[in-house]
Design an enzyme around this catalytic site. Structure first.
Site, PDB file in Angstrom:
ATOM      1  NE  ARG A  25      -3.155   0.156   3.121  1.00  0.00           N
ATOM      2  CZ  ARG A  25      -2.703   0.540   4.328  1.00  0.00           C
ATOM      3  NH1 ARG A  25      -2.298   1.780   4.507  1.00  0.00           N
ATOM      4  NH2 ARG A  25      -2.658  -0.306   5.332  1.00  0.00           N
TER       5      ARG A  25
ATOM      6  CG  ASP B 156      -8.600  14.179 -15.685  1.00  0.00           C
ATOM      7  OD1 ASP B 156      -7.947  13.600 -16.570  1.00  0.00           O
ATOM      8  OD2 ASP B 156      -9.530  13.636 -15.065  1.00  0.00           O
TER       9      ASP B 156
ATOM     10  CE  LYS C 179     -11.719   5.948 -19.186  1.00  0.00           C
ATOM     11  NZ  LYS C 179     -11.644   6.108 -17.776  1.00  0.00           N
TER      12      LYS C 179
HETATM   13  N1  LCS Z   1     -10.984  11.535 -15.433  1.00  0.00           N
HETATM   14  C1  LCS Z   1     -11.523  11.432 -16.656  1.00  0.00           C
HETATM   15  C2  LCS Z   1     -11.337  12.535 -17.639  1.00  0.00           C
HETATM   16  C3  LCS Z   1     -12.251  10.293 -16.987  1.00  0.00           C
HETATM   17  O1  LCS Z   1     -12.768  10.215 -18.208  1.00  0.00           O
HETATM   18  C4  LCS Z   1     -12.427   9.271 -16.017  1.00  0.00           C
HETATM   19  C5  LCS Z   1     -13.196   8.050 -16.314  1.00  0.00           C
HETATM   20  C6  LCS Z   1     -11.855   9.432 -14.758  1.00  0.00           C
HETATM   21  C7  LCS Z   1     -11.116  10.569 -14.507  1.00  0.00           C
HETATM   22  C8  LCS Z   1     -11.964   8.390 -13.687  1.00  0.00           C
HETATM   23  O2  LCS Z   1     -11.120   7.352 -13.990  1.00  0.00           O
HETATM   24  P1  LCS Z   1     -11.351   5.808 -13.536  1.00  0.00           P
HETATM   25  O3  LCS Z   1     -11.543   5.832 -12.064  1.00  0.00           O
HETATM   26  O4  LCS Z   1     -12.556   5.320 -14.252  1.00  0.00           O
HETATM   27  O5  LCS Z   1     -10.088   5.147 -13.944  1.00  0.00           O
HETATM   28  N2  LCS Z   1     -13.998   8.140 -17.454  1.00  0.00           N
HETATM   29  C9  LCS Z   1     -14.856   7.272 -17.850  1.00  0.00           C
HETATM   30  C10 LCS Z   1     -15.664   7.465 -18.967  1.00  0.00           C
HETATM   31  O6  LCS Z   1     -15.727   8.500 -19.640  1.00  0.00           O
HETATM   32  N3  LCS Z   1     -16.374   6.381 -19.196  1.00  0.00           N
HETATM   33  O7  LCS Z   1     -16.153   5.419 -18.231  1.00  0.00           O
HETATM   34  C11 LCS Z   1     -15.173   5.935 -17.292  1.00  0.00           C
END
Ligand code: LCS
Length: 413
Positions: free
Chosen positions: A74, A201, A226
């Site tokens: 962790r 972000d 992503k």
């Molecule tokens: N920031 C952005 C710009 C995102 O598009 C997402 C997830 C997150 C943070 C959060 O990330 P995660 O915890 O899912 O790794 N976006 C998603 C979307 O547009 N469709 O499904 C998840």
């Protein structure tokens, strides 16, 4: 560092070459590479929850921070350390922290920055769960959050106050692809108060296309789920910034507040995905440009949101701060919501799914899926229309993606 060559153990400098002088492709493959006892070429999966100490004293020293070394996964693990080294290098940050998800990165970073009574100013167009964290989560703990449209930097000037601790935005934004001027926004925030932390972000762009830290931002967060991973098989996140801040995120934001630690197995997949980030992004963007142009000229399509199109509002700023326009685009069809849904259901190659940045082309309806945490009024305020369809362009042959859309759209004319 000791490395094994045949039967001889030889000592070699950790930085066996000056990685900072190498190109992006070289760094995405070689950054953070360290020897291991077996001489494995790839950083192994250190699938362990804890690490042995030679003695009670050594364990105590590691906890006290007076001796380097791993303690408990962790708090850190060699597999995740490799991912952290690569991403810190590519973003141009001093350090990085790998997390269990993008939401883990965002929440750990924000918990490390704010306390009750502080104010966050955020752009009004955000990924749905980020919006929910800010609008409905942190506000429960005495944090004030103001949402504004940061496409116009004068809005930020008006909103800043002596309580402002964090300025937070995505660019391009999810799901409207709105583009925010990173340099201008960071400058405005820092001119008001140099202690304000500007958090960007960078999920949609990746460091291959855009590096917010070089443009004046303080912290970068990612949903590494992503493009950074790129193969649609991992949930992951990362925070990048100054070494002190990353230590706070590690030893408080993740260790104590969220526990959102990346698993060694996911770190292995991340490390593998990162090796091809540049060539994947080149292909994603080339495909997206072709699909965007096709959709732009199709009579069934009302509007295309894509930073690579000259008539898109954010085109000029995107050109200034991104090397390519990315590979997510959104569209509005002339058909109503019901007919739009019926048409999308007939897609054969492209898949109806949330997420983005995968090798496959993914299509989703923002208002009912990724942005369902927004009320209809909030959607309107964020300029997310009820009919908005978001498309994450994959790595397939672009002709095949276009043919799939052409078939369903021609039926709507
Ligand atoms: N920031 C952005 C710009 C995102 O598009 C997402 C997830 C997150 C943070 C959060 O990330 P995660 O915890 O899912 O790794 N976006 C998603 C979307 O547009 N469709 O499904 C998840």
């Amino acid at each position: 560092m000791l490395i094994r060559e045949g039967n001889i153990l030889i000592e070699r400098m950790n930085n066996f070459m000056d990685i900072k002088k190498q190109g992006f492709a070289t760094r995405q493959i070689h950054a953070g590479k360290e020897s291991n006892s077996a001489g494995a070429l790839c950083t192994p999966i250190y699938q362990t929850s804890t690490f042995e100490f030679d003695s009670v004293e050594q364990g105590g020293n590691r906890f006290a921070g007076t001796e380097d070394g791993y303690i408990y996964t962790r708090l850190g693990n060699p597999s995740t350390a490799r991912v952290e080294a690569i991403i810190a290098e590519l973003e141009g940050g001093e350090a990085a922290l790998a997390t269990a998800s993008g939401m883990g990165a965002i929440s750990a970073a924000l918990w490390s920055l704010i306390e009750a009574g502080d104010e966050i100013i955020a752009d009004e167009t955000l990924y749905g769960c980020t919006y929910a964290l800010l609008a409905h989560g942190l506000t429960k703990f005495g944090v004030n959050v103001k949402f504004i449209d940061m496409a116009d930097p004068s809005n930020l000037k008006d909103a800043l106050s002596d309580k402002t601790k964090v300025v937070y935005f995505e660019t391009p934004c999810n799901p409207t692809l709105k583009v925010i001027d990173i340099e201008e926004t960071a400058k405005t925030a820092h001119e008001y108060n140099s202690n304000i932390c500007v958090v960007v972000d960078n999920t949609f762009a990746t460091p291959y296309l855009q590096r917010p830290l070089e443009l004046g931002a303080d912290v970068v967060v990612h949903s590494a789920t992503k493009y950074l991973n790129g193969h649609g098989d991992v949930i992951a996140g990362v925070i990048v910034g100054k070494a002190d801040f990353i230590t706070t995120c590690r030893m408080f934001g993740v260790k104590d507040m969220t526990g959102a630690v990346m698993s060694p197995f996911n770190a292995f997949l991340m490390q593998r995905g990162l090796k091809t980030l540049d060539i994947r992004m080149e292909r994603h963007c080339a495909n997206a440009m072709k699909v965007a142009e096709f959709l732009h000229d199709h009579p069934a399509v009302d509007k295309v949101y894509y930073p690579g199109l000259k008539d898109f509002e954010g085109y000029e700023i995107a050109k200034k701060q991104m090397s390519l326009p990315g590979a997510v685009l959104s569209i509005e069809l002339k058909a109503d919501r019901e007919k739009t849904a019926a048409a999308l259901n007939k897609l054969e190659l492209c898949t109806i799914a949330v997420s983005l940045g995968s090798d496959e082309t993914l299509v989703e309806h923002a208002a009912s899926m990724t942005h369902s945490t927004y009320t209809p009024e909030e959607l309107k305020a964020a300029n997310i229309s009820e009919g908005l369809v978001r498309i994450s362009i994959g790595l397939e042959d672009p002709e095949d993606i276009i043919a799939d859309f052409k078939r369903i759209l021609d039926e709507l004319i």
